[in-house]
Motif scaffolding. Sequence first.
Motif, PDB file in Angstrom:
ATOM      1  N   VAL B  46      -6.566  -4.457   5.224  1.00  0.00           N
ATOM      2  CA  VAL B  46      -5.600  -3.566   5.869  1.00  0.00           C
ATOM      3  C   VAL B  46      -6.144  -2.155   6.060  1.00  0.00           C
ATOM      4  O   VAL B  46      -5.548  -1.356   6.768  1.00  0.00           O
ATOM      5  CB  VAL B  46      -4.255  -3.519   5.105  1.00  0.00           C
ATOM      6  N   LEU B  64      -7.782  -6.782  -3.527  1.00  0.00           N
ATOM      7  CA  LEU B  64      -7.065  -7.957  -3.016  1.00  0.00           C
ATOM      8  C   LEU B  64      -7.830  -9.248  -3.329  1.00  0.00           C
ATOM      9  O   LEU B  64      -7.231 -10.262  -3.657  1.00  0.00           O
ATOM     10  CB  LEU B  64      -6.837  -7.836  -1.513  1.00  0.00           C
ATOM     11  N   TYR B  84       2.470 -14.682  -1.060  1.00  0.00           N
ATOM     12  CA  TYR B  84       2.640 -13.429  -1.798  1.00  0.00           C
ATOM     13  C   TYR B  84       2.079 -12.258  -0.990  1.00  0.00           C
ATOM     14  O   TYR B  84       2.748 -11.246  -0.802  1.00  0.00           O
ATOM     15  CB  TYR B  84       1.953 -13.490  -3.171  1.00  0.00           C
ATOM     16  N   VAL B  86       1.491 -12.063   2.209  1.00  0.00           N
ATOM     17  CA  VAL B  86       2.291 -11.842   3.410  1.00  0.00           C
ATOM     18  C   VAL B  86       3.603 -11.131   3.070  1.00  0.00           C
ATOM     19  O   VAL B  86       4.063 -10.262   3.811  1.00  0.00           O
ATOM     20  CB  VAL B  86       2.558 -13.178   4.144  1.00  0.00           C
ATOM     21  N   SER B  87       4.186 -11.471   1.894  1.00  0.00           N
ATOM     22  CA  SER B  87       5.442 -10.815   1.508  1.00  0.00           C
ATOM     23  C   SER B  87       5.230  -9.325   1.275  1.00  0.00           C
ATOM     24  O   SER B  87       6.168  -8.541   1.333  1.00  0.00           O
ATOM     25  CB  SER B  87       6.029 -11.469   0.258  1.00  0.00           C
ATOM     26  N   ARG B  88       4.000  -8.898   0.993  1.00  0.00           N
ATOM     27  CA  ARG B  88       3.708  -7.472   0.762  1.00  0.00           C
ATOM     28  C   ARG B  88       3.307  -6.760   2.045  1.00  0.00           C
ATOM     29  O   ARG B  88       3.634  -5.612   2.259  1.00  0.00           O
ATOM     30  CB  ARG B  88       2.562  -7.317  -0.257  1.00  0.00           C
ATOM     31  N   TYR B  89       2.504  -7.438   2.878  1.00  0.00           N
ATOM     32  CA  TYR B  89       1.911  -6.762   4.035  1.00  0.00           C
ATOM     33  C   TYR B  89       2.381  -7.309   5.377  1.00  0.00           C
ATOM     34  O   TYR B  89       2.010  -6.773   6.415  1.00  0.00           O
ATOM     35  CB  TYR B  89       0.380  -6.834   3.951  1.00  0.00           C
ATOM     36  N   GLY B  90       3.129  -8.398   5.380  1.00  0.00           N
ATOM     37  CA  GLY B  90       3.596  -8.948   6.647  1.00  0.00           C
ATOM     38  C   GLY B  90       2.558  -9.871   7.274  1.00  0.00           C
ATOM     39  O   GLY B  90       1.439  -9.983   6.786  1.00  0.00           O
ATOM     40  N   PHE B  92       0.796  -9.466   9.640  1.00  0.00           N
ATOM     41  CA  PHE B  92      -0.375  -8.733  10.119  1.00  0.00           C
ATOM     42  C   PHE B  92      -1.624  -9.018   9.279  1.00  0.00           C
ATOM     43  O   PHE B  92      -2.731  -8.992   9.787  1.00  0.00           O
ATOM     44  CB  PHE B  92      -0.051  -7.233  10.101  1.00  0.00           C
TER      45      PHE B  92
END
Lengths: 183, 155
Positions: B46, B64, B84, B86-90, B92
């Motif tokens: 990210v 990460l 997990y 994806v739940s933090r960063y979407g 993207f």
Amino acid sequence: MPDRLIYYIPLALFCVLSIYLGIGLTLDPKALPSMLDGKPVPAFKLPPVKNRDNRGFSNTDLIGTVSLVNIFGSWCAACRIEHPFLMELATEKKIIIHGIDWREENPNAGGNWLKRYGDPYSLVGDDPYSKAAIAFGVTGAPETFLVDKKGIVRYKHTGPLNRKIWTNLLSPMIEKLQIRKGS
Amino acid sequence: MPRIFFVIVSSISIVTSALAVDPNEILKNPDLEARARAISKGLRCVVCQNQSIDDSDASLARDLRILVRKRLSAGDTNKQVLDYVVSRYGDFVLLKPPVKLETLVLWFSPFIIIIIGLTAGIIFFRRQRYNLKSASLSPALNNQEREKLNNMLED
């Protein structure tokens, strides 16, 4: 002659596409949508920052008052720019600001930085391995989360805070959250 | 001979130093490590955005990678680890975006554009062929015209 209009369709499509992509160019690719808006803060429990206090900072500290959680680091140039404004907010006592000291390679660096430039934070946790930062979905410092009395994240700001963002956006939101009883 | 050996060893070590994954991050269990590498290759860094966390030297990418390995070691499935992150960063963070209602345009507009282009092409060429055909059906020149043309050519 009217069937000549068909030749203008590509031009029209091109214009629509240009406008669409043009808008895309003005957006900040670093500002990702927050996944936490309207959700409780993630569970975290961080040790204290060396040479500051012995308390540390965890998600349970966020219940009861509206507060800001600011991710910073002594290595972060934009945090230096933001810092004087956080100091102003702290002296105005409009909101409680907590800090997450992110990715310090030298364990003394965070504490020294706060001594040198001033300490606007109520509680500060040390997060050298991005445990809380990843849980918050942080992509870079500084980032600031607005958390309500129930510990629900209401807003995420990417990049340095300043007076303009405060008066236009955060301050009205905070006032609304503070008025709401019990929530 | 020892010099050749030195050249070979140093060239190999140059190649390995380009790998972002730190030797001490690598898990002892080769199966878990292989899964960790596979997951890391599909996760976007990210900070740098166009690299996977497997390729990136950014410190957040490193953290990460370690998180992925910790979760796998704790018994998470590949999907749980991805969910997990994806739940933090979407979505993207996934280098390959999932097929969802919001991503339908992204996934299928190229095919729709190809279909539109092909149909337009077919219509265009058919029409052209039809025009040629109808042109050849009509008599090329009548007598009067032929005479006129001959006169012109003689001039």
